[in-house]
Design a protein around this motif. Structure first.
Motif, PDB file in Angstrom:
ATOM      1  N   GLU A  29       0.860  -1.168   0.000  1.00 20.16           N
ATOM      2  CA  GLU A  29       0.000   0.000   0.000  1.00 20.16           C
ATOM      3  C   GLU A  29       0.904   1.227   0.000  1.00 20.16           C
ATOM      4  N   THR A  30       0.864   1.959  -1.096  1.00 20.61           N
ATOM      5  CA  THR A  30       1.647   3.183  -1.235  1.00 20.61           C
ATOM      6  C   THR A  30       0.739   4.362  -0.954  1.00 20.61           C
ATOM      7  N   ILE A  92      -3.010  10.241  -2.188  1.00 20.76           N
ATOM      8  CA  ILE A  92      -3.365   9.130  -3.073  1.00 20.76           C
ATOM      9  C   ILE A  92      -2.900   7.843  -2.417  1.00 20.76           C
ATOM     10  N   VAL A  93      -3.801   6.873  -2.330  1.00 16.54           N
ATOM     11  CA  VAL A  93      -3.490   5.547  -1.801  1.00 16.54           C
ATOM     12  C   VAL A  93      -3.597   4.563  -2.959  1.00 16.54           C
ATOM     13  N   ILE A  94      -2.510   3.814  -3.180  1.00 14.97           N
ATOM     14  CA  ILE A  94      -2.454   2.834  -4.259  1.00 14.97           C
ATOM     15  C   ILE A  94      -2.099   1.480  -3.652  1.00 14.97           C
ATOM     16  N   VAL A  95      -2.936   0.487  -3.844  1.00 12.12           N
ATOM     17  CA  VAL A  95      -2.607  -0.882  -3.446  1.00 12.12           C
ATOM     18  C   VAL A  95      -2.112  -1.564  -4.713  1.00 12.12           C
ATOM     19  N   ALA A 102       6.581  -1.436 -10.395  1.00  7.80           N
ATOM     20  CA  ALA A 102       5.597  -0.590  -9.708  1.00  7.80           C
ATOM     21  C   ALA A 102       6.295   0.502  -8.900  1.00  7.80           C
ATOM     22  N   ASP A 103       7.435   0.173  -8.266  1.00  7.25           N
ATOM     23  CA  ASP A 103       8.210   1.189  -7.542  1.00  7.25           C
ATOM     24  C   ASP A 103       8.611   2.317  -8.488  1.00  7.25           C
ATOM     25  N   ASP A 126       5.324   3.379   2.121  1.00  8.27           N
ATOM     26  CA  ASP A 126       4.960   2.062   1.623  1.00  8.27           C
ATOM     27  C   ASP A 126       4.792   1.132   2.818  1.00  8.27           C
ATOM     28  N   ALA A 127       3.770   0.276   2.749  1.00 11.15           N
ATOM     29  CA  ALA A 127       3.549  -0.718   3.809  1.00 11.15           C
ATOM     30  C   ALA A 127       3.047  -2.000   3.174  1.00 11.15           C
ATOM     31  N   PRO A 128       3.548  -3.147   3.636  1.00 14.26           N
ATOM     32  CA  PRO A 128       3.021  -4.411   3.110  1.00 14.26           C
ATOM     33  C   PRO A 128       1.583  -4.604   3.568  1.00 14.26           C
ATOM     34  N   VAL A 129       0.748  -5.111   2.692  1.00 12.45           N
ATOM     35  CA  VAL A 129      -0.654  -5.361   3.049  1.00 12.45           C
ATOM     36  C   VAL A 129      -1.092  -6.723   2.538  1.00 12.45           C
ATOM     37  N   ARG A 130      -2.132  -7.231   3.172  1.00 15.02           N
ATOM     38  CA  ARG A 130      -2.763  -8.468   2.753  1.00 15.02           C
ATOM     39  C   ARG A 130      -4.163  -8.085   2.298  1.00 15.02           C
TER      40      ARG A 130
END
Length: 133
Positions: A29-30, A92-95, A102-103, A126-130
């Protein structure tokens, strides 16, 4: 409201600490923070913002993203005794997939915005998400 935000942060931290299952795609999740003040006293208007979304962000992430109107403040850490800057902001939030491609697209968005509107930076996390549907 503050308690709900804290609960959400703690819950997110707890859930994101679990490793992805074998074969499960890694997702990020950016979150990008775009200040709308332009040096010289002008502001990014809604028409210019909408055009930036259409020509810069959407082509790089056509599968979707979320835009949030916000108000923020920051202080330039590279300037001694810098003033606090307060300004309207678009978030802006991008999953997205966790990938070098993508980076690179995220960094293109930041670079193009900074150049187009004379910005010194675009704050970015940036954070890892499920993904749970």
């Amino acid at each position: 409201m503050r308690h709900l935000s804290l609960i959400a942060v703690v819950l997110f931290s707890f859930l994101s600490s679990f490793p992805a299952a074998a074969g499960e795609a890694t997702t990020v999740e950016t979150t990008l923070y775009f200040g709308l003040d332009i040096p010289g006293g002008e502001k990014v208007n809604e028409e210019d913002w909408t055009d930036c979304l259409a020509t810069v962000v959407t082509p790089r992430f056509p599968d979707g993203f979320t835009v949030i109107d916000a108000y923020g403040q920051w202080r330039d850490p590279s300037v001694a005794n810098a003033q606090i800057v307060r300004e309207t902001t678009k978030v802006i939030v991008i999953v997205r997939p966790a990938s070098d491609e993508a980076d690179a697209r995220v960094f293109e968005i930041k670079s193009l915005y900074m150049t187009r509107f004379g910005q010194k930076s675009v704050f970015h996390t940036d954070a890892p998400v499920r993904i749970v549907e």
